[in-house]
Design a protein around this motif. Sequence first.
Motif, short mmCIF file in Angstrom:
data_model
loop_
_atom_site.label_atom_id
_atom_site.label_comp_id
_atom_site.label_asym_id
_atom_site.label_seq_id
_atom_site.Cartn_x
_atom_site.Cartn_y
_atom_site.Cartn_z
N THR A 61 -7.92 -8.95 1.98
CA THR A 61 -7.23 -8.13 1.19
C THR A 61 -7.53 -8.79 -0.42
OG1 THR A 61 -5.37 -7.36 2.39
CG2 THR A 61 -4.95 -7.67 -0.12
N TYR A 62 -7.51 -10.14 -0.51
CA TYR A 62 -7.79 -10.72 -1.54
C TYR A 62 -8.80 -11.80 -1.39
CZ TYR A 62 -3.26 -8.78 -3.46
OH TYR A 62 -2.34 -7.85 -3.65
N HIS A 63 -10.17 -11.46 -1.78
CA HIS A 63 -11.28 -12.39 -1.54
C HIS A 63 -11.17 -13.25 -2.89
CE1 HIS A 63 -13.45 -9.68 -4.18
NE2 HIS A 63 -13.28 -8.48 -3.25
N GLU A 64 -12.19 -13.89 -3.00
CA GLU A 64 -12.22 -14.84 -4.33
C GLU A 64 -12.46 -14.35 -5.46
OE1 GLU A 64 -16.50 -14.94 -2.41
OE2 GLU A 64 -14.19 -14.97 -1.70
N GLY A 65 -13.12 -13.25 -5.31
CA GLY A 65 -13.26 -12.42 -6.63
C GLY A 65 -11.91 -11.74 -7.20
N SER A 66 -11.27 -11.12 -6.25
CA SER A 66 -10.11 -10.67 -6.80
C SER A 66 -8.83 -11.72 -7.34
CB SER A 66 -9.23 -9.85 -5.67
OG SER A 66 -9.96 -8.74 -5.53
N VAL A 67 -8.79 -12.78 -6.56
CA VAL A 67 -7.80 -13.77 -6.64
C VAL A 67 -8.44 -14.22 -8.20
CG1 VAL A 67 -7.18 -16.34 -6.22
CG2 VAL A 67 -7.56 -14.44 -4.40
N ALA A 68 -9.63 -14.86 -8.79
CA ALA A 68 -10.17 -15.25 -9.90
C ALA A 68 -9.58 -14.01 -10.99
CB ALA A 68 -11.77 -15.42 -9.87
N VAL A 69 -9.57 -12.89 -10.87
CA VAL A 69 -9.19 -11.79 -11.69
C VAL A 69 -7.74 -11.94 -11.95
CG1 VAL A 69 -9.11 -9.57 -12.68
CG2 VAL A 69 -11.14 -10.50 -11.54
N GLN A 70 -7.25 -12.19 -10.72
CA GLN A 70 -5.65 -12.18 -10.71
C GLN A 70 -5.12 -13.32 -11.64
OE1 GLN A 70 -4.66 -12.19 -6.60
NE2 GLN A 70 -5.28 -10.16 -6.33
N ILE A 71 -5.72 -14.64 -11.48
CA ILE A 71 -5.54 -15.91 -12.20
C ILE A 71 -5.86 -15.68 -13.60
CG2 ILE A 71 -6.20 -18.17 -12.39
CD1 ILE A 71 -6.51 -18.34 -9.36
N ARG A 72 -6.85 -15.04 -13.95
CA ARG A 72 -7.13 -14.85 -15.30
C ARG A 72 -6.37 -14.20 -16.26
NH1 ARG A 72 -13.40 -13.79 -17.44
NH2 ARG A 72 -12.98 -13.83 -19.57
N VAL A 73 -5.87 -12.84 -15.58
CA VAL A 73 -4.93 -12.07 -16.11
C VAL A 73 -3.62 -12.48 -16.10
CG1 VAL A 73 -4.19 -9.66 -16.17
CG2 VAL A 73 -6.63 -10.15 -15.76
N GLY A 74 -3.30 -13.44 -15.02
CA GLY A 74 -1.87 -13.94 -15.10
C GLY A 74 -0.81 -13.30 -14.14
N VAL A 75 -1.58 -12.68 -12.92
CA VAL A 75 -0.40 -11.70 -12.31
C VAL A 75 -0.59 -12.30 -10.69
CG1 VAL A 75 -0.67 -9.59 -13.71
CG2 VAL A 75 -2.54 -10.23 -11.89
N ARG A 76 -0.99 -13.37 -10.46
CA ARG A 76 -1.23 -13.95 -9.18
C ARG A 76 0.00 -13.78 -8.17
NH1 ARG A 76 -3.32 -14.17 -4.97
NH2 ARG A 76 -4.02 -15.91 -3.69
N GLU A 77 1.08 -14.05 -8.90
CA GLU A 77 2.31 -13.92 -7.91
C GLU A 77 2.79 -12.60 -7.45
OE1 GLU A 77 7.02 -15.10 -8.45
OE2 GLU A 77 5.57 -16.12 -9.79
N ALA A 78 2.59 -11.60 -8.51
CA ALA A 78 2.61 -10.22 -8.30
C ALA A 78 1.89 -9.81 -7.36
CB ALA A 78 2.76 -9.37 -9.70
N ALA A 79 0.46 -9.97 -7.45
CA ALA A 79 -0.37 -9.70 -6.39
C ALA A 79 0.05 -10.04 -5.17
CB ALA A 79 -1.84 -10.25 -6.91
N GLU A 80 0.41 -11.29 -4.71
CA GLU A 80 0.83 -11.72 -3.41
C GLU A 80 2.01 -10.88 -3.10
OE1 GLU A 80 0.07 -14.17 -1.44
OE2 GLU A 80 -1.85 -14.56 -2.63
N HIS A 81 2.86 -10.46 -3.81
CA HIS A 81 3.94 -9.66 -3.29
C HIS A 81 3.29 -8.28 -3.07
CE1 HIS A 81 7.89 -7.90 -3.31
NE2 HIS A 81 7.49 -6.82 -4.13
N VAL A 82 2.64 -7.63 -3.94
CA VAL A 82 1.96 -6.47 -3.64
C VAL A 82 1.20 -6.34 -2.31
CG1 VAL A 82 0.63 -4.58 -4.40
CG2 VAL A 82 2.15 -5.72 -6.00
N GLY A 83 0.58 -7.52 -2.29
CA GLY A 83 -0.54 -7.64 -0.74
C GLY A 83 0.27 -7.46 0.50
N ARG A 84 1.61 -7.96 0.35
CA ARG A 84 2.32 -7.86 1.52
C ARG A 84 2.47 -6.52 2.35
NH1 ARG A 84 5.62 -11.52 -1.54
NH2 ARG A 84 4.88 -13.68 -0.98
N SER A 85 2.31 -5.29 1.50
CA SER A 85 2.19 -4.10 2.10
C SER A 85 0.97 -3.63 2.96
CB SER A 85 2.67 -3.30 1.08
OG SER A 85 1.65 -3.04 0.09
N VAL A 86 -0.16 -4.38 2.69
CA VAL A 86 -1.28 -4.01 3.17
C VAL A 86 -1.57 -4.60 4.55
CG1 VAL A 86 -3.79 -4.34 2.67
CG2 VAL A 86 -2.35 -4.22 0.58
N GLY A 87 -2.23 -3.67 5.44
CA GLY A 87 -2.52 -3.99 6.66
C GLY A 87 -3.17 -3.00 7.45
#
Length: 296
Positions: free
Chosen positions: A7-33
């Motif tokens: 779900t979150y490869h290094e590219g997505s993680v890099a953007v999430q960190i840059r924009v400051g939404v890493r924690e929110a992204a982890e929460h949203v990612g729990r619904s992916v399967g």
Amino acid sequence: MKPSRRTYHEGSVAVQIRVGVREAAEHVGRSVGPDIRPVAAAFLALQPMLVIGAADKAGRVWSSLLTGAPGFARATGATTVLVVGGVPAHDPLGTAFPEGDRTPVGTIALDPRTRRRMRLNGTATPGPRGLSIDADEVFSNCPKYLQKRELLGRDDTAHSGTPHHGDRLTPAQRSRVRAADTFFLATLGPDGTADASHRGGNPGFVQVVSPTELAWPDYRGNAMFLTLGNLESDARAGLLFIDWDTGTTLQLCGTARTHYGDEARTVRFSIEHVVETEGASPLRWSPPEFSPAHPG
């Protein structure tokens, strides 16, 4: 369920960190399967259209529109979907699914009538009835930036015209893009996976910089940054614009890069190939009721 590494490869993680939404992204990612839940299967079975994104045999990325009677795209198992008929031969992705191969695909089922959408990414295999897709990621998105439209009917007497190819936008195509309130975007991840997403805004939100370059703002979304994350590592992308009145499609293939400002992001897309197909879709939709979420 923890977000998968897929779900979150290094590219997505890099953007999430840059924009400051890493924690929110982890929460949203729990619904992916990979599971297609009953509510998702029921939604998919009602849809008369499906957008699919993939790379063609030459490695070019395209976003294509598939249509059919409701049920043409339907879940056939807990993690499988059948798309009856597959991709038309005249489409840029018409030869992208060789027999016996598993091709990465991203799909999005969007219902303008209800402003709901479902995304399913996985691998597709051609068969006698169409494309069989094995799901790796299934998730829904909020209705933000989706326009509401009513389905007026189908023009089954109309036949898809011969695709017109080019390497730049004509004046009429530039006008169509400027007037667009919706388009679809296909990208590839660093591991070769595919994704298809939606972009919406008030008419004019897509800027025609030149006959070979577009730009659009990246509005605040669900914090996942799957699309921008893909573009961090692979600039190839495919755009799809639909004329909701006539069924004509405009497909653009090229590369995209994200430009980051202090408080905003802009994606710039360089056009390499253009395919316009008159009457590609038999579906006819009403004028839009614009999303209240659009900036401005």
